[in-house]
Design an enzyme around this catalytic site. Structure first.
Site, mmCIF file in Angstrom:
data_model
loop_
_atom_site.group_PDB
_atom_site.id
_atom_site.type_symbol
_atom_site.label_atom_id
_atom_site.label_comp_id
_atom_site.label_asym_id
_atom_site.label_seq_id
_atom_site.Cartn_x
_atom_site.Cartn_y
_atom_site.Cartn_z
ATOM 1 N N ARG A 14 1.000 -1.059 0.291
ATOM 2 C CA ARG A 14 0.181 -0.469 -0.009
ATOM 3 C C ARG A 14 0.719 1.469 -0.073
ATOM 4 N NH1 ARG A 14 -4.806 -2.055 4.153
ATOM 5 N NH2 ARG A 14 -5.784 -2.749 2.482
ATOM 6 N N LYS A 33 -19.042 -16.275 1.377
ATOM 7 C CA LYS A 33 -20.975 -15.920 1.839
ATOM 8 C C LYS A 33 -21.308 -15.475 0.266
ATOM 9 C CE LYS A 33 -20.198 -15.194 6.479
ATOM 10 N NZ LYS A 33 -20.249 -14.287 7.657
ATOM 11 N N GLY A 75 -10.594 -8.448 -1.575
ATOM 12 C CA GLY A 75 -9.281 -9.231 -1.216
ATOM 13 C C GLY A 75 -9.048 -10.595 -1.131
ATOM 14 N N GLY A 109 -13.305 -3.740 0.136
ATOM 15 C CA GLY A 109 -14.480 -3.028 0.242
ATOM 16 C C GLY A 109 -15.280 -2.332 -1.044
HETATM 17 P P1 AMP Z 1 -14.198 -13.756 0.846
HETATM 18 O O1 AMP Z 1 -13.768 -13.345 1.992
HETATM 19 O O2 AMP Z 1 -16.121 -13.580 0.997
HETATM 20 O O3 AMP Z 1 -14.030 -13.644 -0.498
HETATM 21 O O4 AMP Z 1 -13.757 -15.065 1.507
HETATM 22 C C1 AMP Z 1 -12.942 -16.071 1.155
HETATM 23 C C2 AMP Z 1 -12.851 -16.912 1.936
HETATM 24 O O5 AMP Z 1 -13.524 -17.805 1.825
HETATM 25 C C3 AMP Z 1 -10.959 -17.902 2.259
HETATM 26 O O6 AMP Z 1 -10.202 -17.740 3.054
HETATM 27 C C4 AMP Z 1 -11.369 -19.387 1.716
HETATM 28 O O7 AMP Z 1 -10.354 -19.852 2.552
HETATM 29 C C5 AMP Z 1 -12.881 -19.335 1.716
HETATM 30 N N1 AMP Z 1 -12.991 -20.299 1.136
HETATM 31 C C6 AMP Z 1 -13.420 -20.674 -0.376
HETATM 32 N N2 AMP Z 1 -13.801 -22.214 -0.667
HETATM 33 C C7 AMP Z 1 -14.670 -22.294 0.648
HETATM 34 C C8 AMP Z 1 -15.304 -23.869 1.266
HETATM 35 N N3 AMP Z 1 -15.447 -24.195 0.160
HETATM 36 N N4 AMP Z 1 -14.728 -23.845 2.112
HETATM 37 C C9 AMP Z 1 -15.007 -22.890 2.981
HETATM 38 N N5 AMP Z 1 -14.621 -21.549 3.642
HETATM 39 C C10 AMP Z 1 -13.862 -21.326 2.078
#
Ligand code: AMP
Length: 406
Positions: free
Chosen positions: A31, A202, A358, A381
């Site tokens: 950064r 999520k 992220g 974000g």
């Molecule tokens: P996000 O910040 O919403 O992009 O989520 C990223 C996180 O989702 C990472 O830490 C991944 O390890 C987790 N992730 C990705 N695929 C899976 C999965 N199939 N089960 C559990 N966690 C996951």
């Protein structure tokens, strides 16, 4: 940045919210590096630079007695690294506003660089307080916002402060300008086919993005933990995979909207499943909608990889937000890696690719592919909100009515 900075004091809001180790040494200076072109531009044009930034969450992580933990969150921790990178002495003021800040900024000469203390040491920062913003504005002649990572926050130093500068005395910095320009290639008339890749944990975090993409994209690829809520919505068995029960209806709605709008919606038909959330767990392949109890999907499988790669190869515009699996564990990083390679290959063949948000950024960096995609965003974000079609407060505060319309 078409302001003439000669003889001016430029108040530049940067994003120096960098990770520190236990000895408060900067662990990752990305950064800081990304802010250098703007700082250098002003200094080379004959101006002086006053830097504003936040670092961490001092308001939340207070000391036991409720006071701010100045030792932990002081921006002094970045001074040495910034000096090294700039090859220039960096002055530091242990106030953000106040008599000392006024004295040090008014004594600043052209070519000199001063860093003010963490903006979040003042409660008025996060509330966007006008008095605090006005006090900040009095420290400089012109205001430059280069903090894309916090442009989605209506804070005093990112948004409110801009109202105290006339139109010809405020502008975006180079990083911010780049981020906005690259996001536009995806949000304003993208070249088609436009393929969006959405992953991560999520559905709830990505639902606004998915809704927007249903109107914009030709193909939406969904991977990662969020995919299993969709399989459950289709009546599949997903074992112990990640699921958001309260988003199953939303997932159903997204699936039917995609069908109605003629958007190709690709889910990973197979998965690498494991009997534990661990790198050394037992693992095997499975259809994603037929996962036995006691097992969870932690990566996309080989058929999914192939289907996703084929869709990516056809793209002229690609946006990618979120990993395809638990890429932090080597055993479940393959899907994310193969998708990253496919995005790199499509880019080589002329597609525009933006990696924003992220963990997909972390994945592309980990795989050394940052230079093989068109643009890697610095703002998680903020980029997500831009892609969702929102106007960021930090952007609105600078853009004139004319430039928004034109
Ligand atoms: P996000 O910040 O919403 O992009 O989520 C990223 C996180 O989702 C990472 O830490 C991944 O390890 C987790 N992730 C990705 N695929 C899976 C999965 N199939 N089960 C559990 N966690 C996951």
């Amino acid at each position: 940045m078409d302001i003439d900075f000669k003889g001016k004091k430029a108040l530049i809001r940067v994003d120096f919210n960098v990770p520190l180790d236990e000895n408060y040494i900067v662990k990752d200076d990305t950064r800081i590096r990304r802010a250098l072109p703007t700082i250098k531009h002003v200094l080379e044009a004959g101006g002086a630079v006053i830097l504003l930034s936040h670092l961490g969450r001092p308001g939340k992580k207070r000391k036991e007695d409720g006071s701010i933990d100045r030792e932990r969150f002081t921006l002094k921790h970045v001074v040495d690294r910034l000096s090294e990178l700039m090859v220039l002495e960096v002055q530091f003021c242990d106030e953000t506003v106040g008599e000392k800040a006024q004295a040090m900024t008014s004594a600043l000469n052209p070519g000199e660089l001063l860093l003010l203390e963490n903006t979040r040491f003042n409660d008025g920062e996060k509330t966007g307080d006008e008095n605090f913003a006005q006090a900040l504005s009095e420290l400089g002649d012109v205001y430059v916002n280069d903090a894309f990572g916090t442009a989605h926050r209506a804070h005093a130093s990112t948004t409110t402060v801009a109202q105290f500068f006339t139109e010809d005395c405020k502008c975006f910095g180079k990083l911010m300008g780049n981020e906005l320009e690259n996001a536009k290639k995806v949000t304003d008339n993208p070249e088609r086919p436009f393929v969006a890749i959405v992953g991560g944990a999520k559905v709830s975090d990505k639902i606004l993005l998915l809704e927007k993409l249903l109107d914009e994209a030709d193909t939406i690829i969904v991977g990662g933990g969020m995919a299993y809520t969709f399989f459950k919505a289709q009546g599949g068995s997903i074992g112990n995979s990640l699921v958001e029960e309260d988003r199953i209806d939303v997932a159903k709605k997204v699936l039917s909207l995609a069908e109605g709008k003629g958007v190709k919606f690709l889910l990973p038909q197979d998965s690498i499943i494991a009997d534990d959330f661990a790198n050394d767990a037992n693992s095997k392949m499975s259809a994603s909608g037929d996962i036995p109890d006691g097992w969870m999907g932690l990566d996309i499988g080989p058929y999914a990889i192939q289907a996703f790669q084929e869709a990516i190869q056809e793209a002229k515009t690609i946006v990618w937000n979120g990993p395809m699996g638990v890429f932090e564990m080597d055993a479940f990083a393959n899907g994310t890696k193969e998708v990253a390679l496919a995005v790199a290959k499509a880019t080589e063949n002329g597609a525009f690719s933006l990696v924003g948000g992220g963990d997909s950024v972390a994945a592309v960096t980990k795989m050394n592919l940052s230079k093989k995609v068109s643009y890697v965003s610095t703002g998680g974000g903020a980029m997500l909100e831009l892609l969702e079609g929102k106007v960021l407060p930090g952007v609105k505060a600078i853009e004139t009515v004319d430039s928004v319309e034109g």
